[in-house]
Design an enzyme around this catalytic site. Sequence first.
Site: not given
Ligand SMILES: *Cc1c(COP(=O)(O)O)cnc(C)c1O
Length: 395
Positions: A70-71, A179, A237, A324
């Site tokens: 996600g990040s 989320q 990859t 975090c």
């Molecule tokens: C967990 C989360 C992320 C980060 O995702 P990762 O896969 O851990 O990098 C980004 N945004 C929200 C809202 C999250 O809850």
Amino acid sequence: MRVYADNAATTPMSAAAKQALVDATERLWGNPSSLHTEGQIAKEALEDARARVARLLGADPKEIYFTGGGSEADNQAIVSCARLGARSGKKHIVSTAFEHHAVLHTLKKLEKEGYEVTLVGVGERGVVCPEEIRAALRPDTCLVTVMYANNEIGTVQPISEIGAICREAGVFFHTDAVQAFGHVPVNVVTDNVDLLSLAAHKFHGPKGVGVLYAKRRIPLTNLIEGGAQERGKRGGTENLPAILSMVAAMEEACANLAQNAAYVSGLRDTLICELSKIPHSRLNGDREKRVPGTVNFCFEGIEGESLLLHLDFEGIAASSGSACTSGSLDPSHVLLALGLPHEVAHGSLRLSLSHYNTAEEVAHIVKVVPQVVTYLRNMSPMWEDLETGKKPHII
Ligand SMILES: *Cc1c(COP(=O)(O)O)cnc(C)c1O
């Protein structure tokens, strides 16, 4: 008894996701960029996965990029639109005060490079008002980024309304849907979004893999230079087993969405009803506009970290907010954005459930939390000041 109530931090993998991971590891270890048979079988599976993700989101396969989570998806979405905007002199970005740090820290970095960022407030209910987004737009705005559902308090945002405003203004709209996906219906067409981020480990898939949807006319900026993978936009990859495992989890989440949402919100409502009975407690975020599984409470006179440690000892895995920021002494930026004073924001508890939780587990939580809150308040000098009237109660 162990009760896992921290699904907003990460989720355990589903049986189907684990099976897909093992199957792909055994059968599909070839490099999708290789021209031989092993490579081409992997390539086919990769493109099939992309088509399946596209179908679930209402997108075209060419608009789906696999990322390392996600990040990364958030970073790439925001940086891409920022670079694109700069080409035509547009260097203003609109976002909100309670985004995930993957968004906020990317915006900070861009500010240092000369971009301007407007963070719109979220009100005491933690729901963005679309008209405030409209009011923040400027002729030089290149991007609006608003999260779909907040990770600390669980409130769901009016994404399709905000998207419609952005479309009308000709500004790109990104949403961090990490989320939301699997908990509320997400569709890039009806939600009016141009870019969207997902993370597999938040919907019972593996960690370290995610999706970035970007509308076809949006050229992405590479964050990782390398080979021609992901149409040249993300070198390296592909982690095919993780991708296939994620897709299995996605399909499962979508197929069971309505049923899971009904079940989990029932459990959540028990939490809200019972924990609200604790004196001087407060549910953070709008009561109705929320994902099925997440609640966040403040209990006056106690400190979140000690609450968590005691709950862990009693078998309950919870969180004070975002995984975090825990470990740092700063109160949550999300709770501060709701207008809570520092001392109240410090006493927060996030419980996030999934369909793997049971009514017995929730019964354990609503029995233990009031006991621990009372125990900690009895030892707390902060609470003594409140009870003796030295300081006024805030909640
Ligand atoms: C967990 C989360 C992320 C980060 O995702 P990762 O896969 O851990 O990098 C980004 N945004 C929200 C809202 C999250 O809850």
